[in-house]
Design a protein around this motif. Structure first.
Motif, PDB file in Angstrom:
ATOM      1  N   CYS A  10      17.572   1.892   6.392  1.00  0.00           N
ATOM      2  CA  CYS A  10      17.760   2.589   7.575  1.00  0.00           C
ATOM      3  C   CYS A  10      18.355   1.819   8.692  1.00  0.00           C
ATOM      4  O   CYS A  10      17.839   0.967   9.244  1.00  0.00           O
ATOM      5  N   ALA A  11      19.574   2.363   9.236  1.00  0.00           N
ATOM      6  CA  ALA A  11      20.289   1.576  10.146  1.00  0.00           C
ATOM      7  C   ALA A  11      20.183   2.554  11.294  1.00  0.00           C
ATOM      8  O   ALA A  11      20.571   3.805  11.349  1.00  0.00           O
ATOM      9  N   ASN A  12      19.002   2.143  12.064  1.00  0.00           N
ATOM     10  CA  ASN A  12      18.673   3.126  13.470  1.00  0.00           C
ATOM     11  C   ASN A  12      19.589   2.805  14.465  1.00  0.00           C
ATOM     12  O   ASN A  12      20.527   1.777  14.452  1.00  0.00           O
ATOM     13  N   LYS A  13      19.541   3.458  15.371  1.00  0.00           N
ATOM     14  CA  LYS A  13      20.475   3.526  16.738  1.00  0.00           C
ATOM     15  C   LYS A  13      21.886   3.735  16.363  1.00  0.00           C
ATOM     16  O   LYS A  13      22.554   3.066  17.252  1.00  0.00           O
ATOM     17  N   ALA A  14      21.937   4.547  15.383  1.00  0.00           N
ATOM     18  CA  ALA A  14      23.168   4.787  14.726  1.00  0.00           C
ATOM     19  C   ALA A  14      23.820   6.107  15.451  1.00  0.00           C
ATOM     20  O   ALA A  14      25.126   6.489  15.293  1.00  0.00           O
ATOM     21  N   GLY A  38      26.624   7.880  18.169  1.00  0.00           N
ATOM     22  CA  GLY A  38      27.872   7.353  18.749  1.00  0.00           C
ATOM     23  C   GLY A  38      28.610   6.565  17.867  1.00  0.00           C
ATOM     24  O   GLY A  38      28.149   6.474  16.693  1.00  0.00           O
ATOM     25  N   ARG A  39      29.750   6.256  18.238  1.00  0.00           N
ATOM     26  CA  ARG A  39      30.808   5.601  17.444  1.00  0.00           C
ATOM     27  C   ARG A  39      30.434   4.197  17.063  1.00  0.00           C
ATOM     28  O   ARG A  39      30.525   3.573  16.078  1.00  0.00           O
ATOM     29  N   GLU A  40      29.861   3.560  18.050  1.00  0.00           N
ATOM     30  CA  GLU A  40      29.315   2.045  18.039  1.00  0.00           C
ATOM     31  C   GLU A  40      28.299   1.951  16.922  1.00  0.00           C
ATOM     32  O   GLU A  40      28.378   1.113  16.047  1.00  0.00           O
ATOM     33  N   GLY A  41      27.442   2.929  16.987  1.00  0.00           N
ATOM     34  CA  GLY A  41      26.305   2.843  16.156  1.00  0.00           C
ATOM     35  C   GLY A  41      26.771   3.331  14.632  1.00  0.00           C
ATOM     36  O   GLY A  41      26.191   2.578  13.822  1.00  0.00           O
ATOM     37  N   THR A  42      27.826   3.973  14.527  1.00  0.00           N
ATOM     38  CA  THR A  42      28.316   4.528  13.193  1.00  0.00           C
ATOM     39  C   THR A  42      28.910   3.205  12.680  1.00  0.00           C
ATOM     40  O   THR A  42      28.808   2.736  11.410  1.00  0.00           O
ATOM     41  N   MET A  43      29.692   2.476  13.312  1.00  0.00           N
ATOM     42  CA  MET A  43      30.241   1.363  12.636  1.00  0.00           C
ATOM     43  C   MET A  43      29.425   0.407  12.433  1.00  0.00           C
ATOM     44  O   MET A  43      29.399  -0.367  11.585  1.00  0.00           O
ATOM     45  N   GLU A  84       0.741  -1.173   0.086  1.00  0.00           N
ATOM     46  CA  GLU A  84      -0.169  -0.027  -0.071  1.00  0.00           C
ATOM     47  C   GLU A  84       0.823   1.207  -0.037  1.00  0.00           C
ATOM     48  O   GLU A  84       0.475   2.260  -0.201  1.00  0.00           O
ATOM     49  N   ALA A  85       2.362   1.174   0.212  1.00  0.00           N
ATOM     50  CA  ALA A  85       3.089   2.308   0.486  1.00  0.00           C
ATOM     51  C   ALA A  85       3.531   2.770  -0.810  1.00  0.00           C
ATOM     52  O   ALA A  85       4.045   1.987  -1.598  1.00  0.00           O
ATOM     53  N   ASP A  86       3.987   4.192  -0.751  1.00  0.00           N
ATOM     54  CA  ASP A  86       4.591   4.359  -2.049  1.00  0.00           C
ATOM     55  C   ASP A  86       6.290   4.266  -1.779  1.00  0.00           C
ATOM     56  O   ASP A  86       7.168   4.074  -2.748  1.00  0.00           O
ATOM     57  N   VAL A  87       6.588   4.409  -0.628  1.00  0.00           N
ATOM     58  CA  VAL A  87       8.019   3.950  -0.175  1.00  0.00           C
ATOM     59  C   VAL A  87       7.884   3.265   1.140  1.00  0.00           C
ATOM     60  O   VAL A  87       7.003   3.729   1.895  1.00  0.00           O
ATOM     61  N   ALA A  88       8.860   2.501   1.424  1.00  0.00           N
ATOM     62  CA  ALA A  88       8.990   1.774   2.749  1.00  0.00           C
ATOM     63  C   ALA A  88      10.331   1.864   3.204  1.00  0.00           C
ATOM     64  O   ALA A  88      11.408   1.804   2.792  1.00  0.00           O
ATOM     65  N   LEU A  89      10.450   2.184   4.640  1.00  0.00           N
ATOM     66  CA  LEU A  89      11.724   2.446   5.556  1.00  0.00           C
ATOM     67  C   LEU A  89      11.766   1.194   5.933  1.00  0.00           C
ATOM     68  O   LEU A  89      10.888   0.825   7.032  1.00  0.00           O
ATOM     69  N   PHE A  90      12.798   0.519   5.851  1.00  0.00           N
ATOM     70  CA  PHE A  90      13.269  -0.935   6.313  1.00  0.00           C
ATOM     71  C   PHE A  90      14.236  -0.589   7.394  1.00  0.00           C
ATOM     72  O   PHE A  90      15.516  -0.039   7.092  1.00  0.00           O
ATOM     73  N   LEU A  91      13.890  -0.529   8.690  1.00  0.00           N
ATOM     74  CA  LEU A  91      14.916  -0.384   9.799  1.00  0.00           C
ATOM     75  C   LEU A  91      15.623  -1.790  10.226  1.00  0.00           C
ATOM     76  O   LEU A  91      15.015  -2.808  10.394  1.00  0.00           O
ATOM     77  N   ILE A  92      16.869  -1.589  10.599  1.00  0.00           N
ATOM     78  CA  ILE A  92      17.697  -2.597  11.310  1.00  0.00           C
ATOM     79  C   ILE A  92      18.373  -1.746  12.434  1.00  0.00           C
ATOM     80  O   ILE A  92      18.254  -0.530  12.703  1.00  0.00           O
ATOM     81  N   ASP A  93      18.707  -2.349  13.494  1.00  0.00           N
ATOM     82  CA  ASP A  93      19.364  -2.060  14.821  1.00  0.00           C
ATOM     83  C   ASP A  93      20.864  -1.991  14.454  1.00  0.00           C
ATOM     84  O   ASP A  93      21.578  -3.083  14.438  1.00  0.00           O
ATOM     85  N   ALA A  94      21.403  -0.888  14.198  1.00  0.00           N
ATOM     86  CA  ALA A  94      23.070  -0.628  14.044  1.00  0.00           C
ATOM     87  C   ALA A  94      23.663  -1.194  15.144  1.00  0.00           C
ATOM     88  O   ALA A  94      24.658  -1.694  15.145  1.00  0.00           O
TER      89      ALA A  94
END
Ligand code: GDP
Ligand code: MG
Length: 163
Positions: A117-121, A123-128, A82-92
């Motif tokens: 989308c890499a969420n919880k990104a 800080g340094r740990e999240g960026t990596m 139903e969506a025009d675009v979907a945001l697929f989240l993972i936990d970084a």
């Protein structure tokens, strides 16, 4: 018609937190217990001058029967359709899980544009951790922190790009 954005991903990656941030209200229940958002919620939101309706979905569990997991999975598939675009989240922070990979397999076949989308990104740990999301085969991950409101400009630009 208004742009429709679905937020999908396994339980506990921060879908409801992102939903709340995009609509600017606490409409969705955020919980540490995986899979707590069982019903679908929708609200109006905007990023910059992009206005949309956003859908929060329950997570996706590895089950095909009539269990709660099966229903959550079907609900997610419907939301994507139903969506025009979907945001697929993972936990970084957690890294890529088998469930994320299964989800990615489904989403790569979807006709709906997907923004990984890499969420919880924060800080340094999240960026990596966010970098690991490349392996899902859905292009460059957008590093986000739904909780801290980081990465929203990148998210906006990536959504515009995919439309
Ligand atoms: P959902 O099951 O995918 O809807 O996930 P929730 O939005 O309920 O969030 C699950 C947990 O992750 C909660 O404890 C949130 O506070 C936490 N969380 C969500 N976004 C972030 C973030 O950007 N950074 C961090 N560190 N935690 C987050
Ligand atoms: Mg939720």
């Amino acid at each position: 018609a208004k742009l429709r954005i679905a937020i999908v991903g396994r339980p506990n990656v921060g879908k409801s937190t992102l939903f709340n941030r995009l609509v600017g209200k606490k409409l969705a229940l955020v919980d540490d217990t995986p899979g707590v958002t069982r019903d679908r919620r929708e609200g109006d939101g905007h990023l910059g001058d992009l206005n949309f309706t956003v859908f929060d979905t329950a997570g996706f569990e590895d089950a095909v029967d009539d269990s709660i997991e099966g229903r959550m999975r079907r609900q997610t598939e419907r939301a994507i359709k139903e969506a025009d675009v979907a945001l697929f989240l993972i936990d970084a922070r957690a890294g890529i899980t088998p469930l994320d990979m299964e989800f990615a397999r489904l989403l790569r076949k979807s006709a709906t544009p997907i923004v990984l989308c890499a969420n919880k990104a924060e800080g340094r740990e999240g960026t990596m951790g966010a970098h690991g999301a490349w392996e899902l085969g859905l292009g460059e991950p957008v590093a986000l922190s739904a909780e801290h409101g980081e990465g929203m400009l990148d998210l906006f630009e990536t959504i515009i790009d995919r439309l």
